[in-house]
Motif scaffolding. Structure first.
Motif, short mmCIF file in Angstrom:
data_model
loop_
_atom_site.label_atom_id
_atom_site.label_comp_id
_atom_site.label_asym_id
_atom_site.label_seq_id
_atom_site.Cartn_x
_atom_site.Cartn_y
_atom_site.Cartn_z
N ASP A 24 3.16 -4.49 7.99
CA ASP A 24 3.47 -4.18 6.61
C ASP A 24 4.13 -5.36 5.91
N ILE A 25 3.96 -5.40 4.60
CA ILE A 25 4.74 -6.29 3.76
C ILE A 25 5.58 -5.41 2.84
N LYS A 26 6.88 -5.74 2.74
CA LYS A 26 7.80 -4.92 1.96
C LYS A 26 8.52 -5.80 0.94
N PHE A 58 -3.24 -7.86 7.48
CA PHE A 58 -2.74 -6.63 6.85
C PHE A 58 -2.32 -6.85 5.41
N ALA A 59 -2.06 -8.09 5.02
CA ALA A 59 -1.67 -8.35 3.63
C ALA A 59 -2.82 -8.10 2.68
N ILE A 97 1.71 -3.28 -0.89
CA ILE A 97 3.08 -3.69 -0.57
C ILE A 97 4.00 -2.49 -0.72
N LYS A 98 4.82 -2.24 0.30
CA LYS A 98 5.82 -1.18 0.20
C LYS A 98 7.00 -1.68 -0.62
N GLN A 99 7.50 -0.84 -1.52
CA GLN A 99 8.55 -1.27 -2.42
C GLN A 99 9.78 -0.38 -2.33
N ALA A 100 10.93 -0.98 -2.59
CA ALA A 100 12.19 -0.24 -2.56
C ALA A 100 13.21 -0.94 -3.45
N GLU A 101 14.32 -0.24 -3.71
CA GLU A 101 15.43 -0.78 -4.49
C GLU A 101 16.72 -0.47 -3.75
N TYR A 102 17.62 -1.45 -3.75
CA TYR A 102 18.94 -1.21 -3.18
C TYR A 102 19.99 -1.80 -4.12
N PRO A 103 21.10 -1.07 -4.36
CA PRO A 103 21.51 0.21 -3.80
C PRO A 103 20.55 1.36 -4.14
N GLU A 136 12.79 -0.68 10.69
CA GLU A 136 12.15 0.46 11.37
C GLU A 136 10.98 1.04 10.59
N ASP A 137 10.75 0.52 9.39
CA ASP A 137 9.62 0.95 8.56
C ASP A 137 9.75 2.41 8.12
#
Length: 306
Positions: free
Chosen positions: A57-59, A239-240, A245-251, A286-287
């Motif tokens: 995966d690419i994140k 895989f790219a 692309i898996k995306q997220a935001e932190y906090p 850990e995906d």
């Protein structure tokens, strides 16, 4: 090409406090917006690009620039102030110490240069919402005037909602929009631009990569070496090109694990749940998608960093 890469490469003295995890490479993507003759400026965009060959995966994880953190040697303040005080080294140290995530490398590009990169790859496809059109068009003239791309043509505005292939100055105007909603939406728009750039080049064959690098490298600064660039391209290529692309935001922006507002002398900041760093860790290593993390189902351990 080697000359181009060497001109983009910078040496750094930072040693991560975390042991390298085999199969996980975390590259800090930095977007800066320094003005001419400025020696110090803040990082305007910060994302962790994770190349995960364990789970193929690419994140892409945005770090909110207004996050309230401990900046080693400078007390508490906003995350983007770390770059102001100590460039990449201090920002690396700040992210690692506060978020418990190891960083391997960085790639930095100024927003002005990012316009040229978008032109070079033929634009980025982005879905524009009706509510975004006015704010986007208000930002386009300024971006157009500062754009140095020789073939930028006549200025073009966006006239309707839907999918558009944004050129360089349109893409930067989109990424800079901040008064329409808030910084979290802005982070999401920046991820759309970066994801769109990946989509724009993922159909290229490996044989075309050297030409692409040769064109793009004058616009970036990185501590990746020639060998590291080629190795990352080779290991992630399969895989790219086949996965999103898996995306997220932190906090984690919800009504429990974060609190936004003015705090002490730091201005408007995000106070975040320090124990939620495990959710970020699980996503990268850990995906496990953030929204599926078991920690978010138990509110008993929330501890905001007042």
């Amino acid at each position: 090409m080697l000359i181009r890469i060497n001109s983009a490469h910078v040496e750094d003295n930072y040693n991560s406090q975390y042991k390298k995890v085999e199969g996980i490479t975390n590259i800090l993507l930095l977007g800066t917006d320094g003005r001419e003759n400025e020696d110090k400026y803040r990082s305007d965009a910060m994302m962790i690009l994770t190349i995960d060959t364990i789970h193929n995966d690419i994140k892409l994880t945005s770090l909110a620039r207004d996050t309230y953190v401990d900046i080693p040697g400078h007390g508490k303040g906003k995350l983007n102030a770390a770059y102001f005080w100590g460039k990449e080294d201090l920002l690396f140290k700040t992210i690692e110490q506060n978020f418990k995530i190891g960083l391997d490398k960085f790639v930095q590009v100024d927003f002005e240069d990012l316009m040229n990169i978008v032109f070079v790859i033929g634009g980025v496809d982005v879905e524009i919402e009706e509510r975004e059109i006015q704010s986007l068009n208000e930002g386009i003239p300024g971006a157009y005037n500062s754009c140095t791309y020789a073939e930028k043509g006549e200025m073009q505005l966006i006239n309707n909602a839907g999918k558009h292939t944004l050129n360089g100055y349109q893409a930067i105007a989109y990424a800079r929009m901040r008064y329409l909603d808030n910084g979290i939406y802005r982070d999401g728009r920046q991820r759309k631009i970066i994801s769109g750039m990946f989509d724009g080049v993922k159909d290229l064959s490996m044989s075309e990569y050297p030409k692409l690098l040769n064109t793009l490298l004058p616009y970036v600064k990185t501590n990746l070496t020639v060998g590291e660039m080629l190795n990352l391209a080779f290991t992630s290529y399969s895989f790219a090109t086949s996965k999103e692309i898996k995306q997220a935001e932190y906090p984690i922006i919800d009504d429990k694990h974060v609190k936004g507002g003015k705090y002490k002398n730091a201005g408007w900041v995000w106070l975040y749940d320090v124990n939620s760093t495990g959710v970020l860790h699980d996503f990268i290593y850990e995906d496990i998608n953030m929204e599926d993390n078991e920690y978010l189902k138990d509110d008993s351990k929330i501890e905001l960093n007042y």
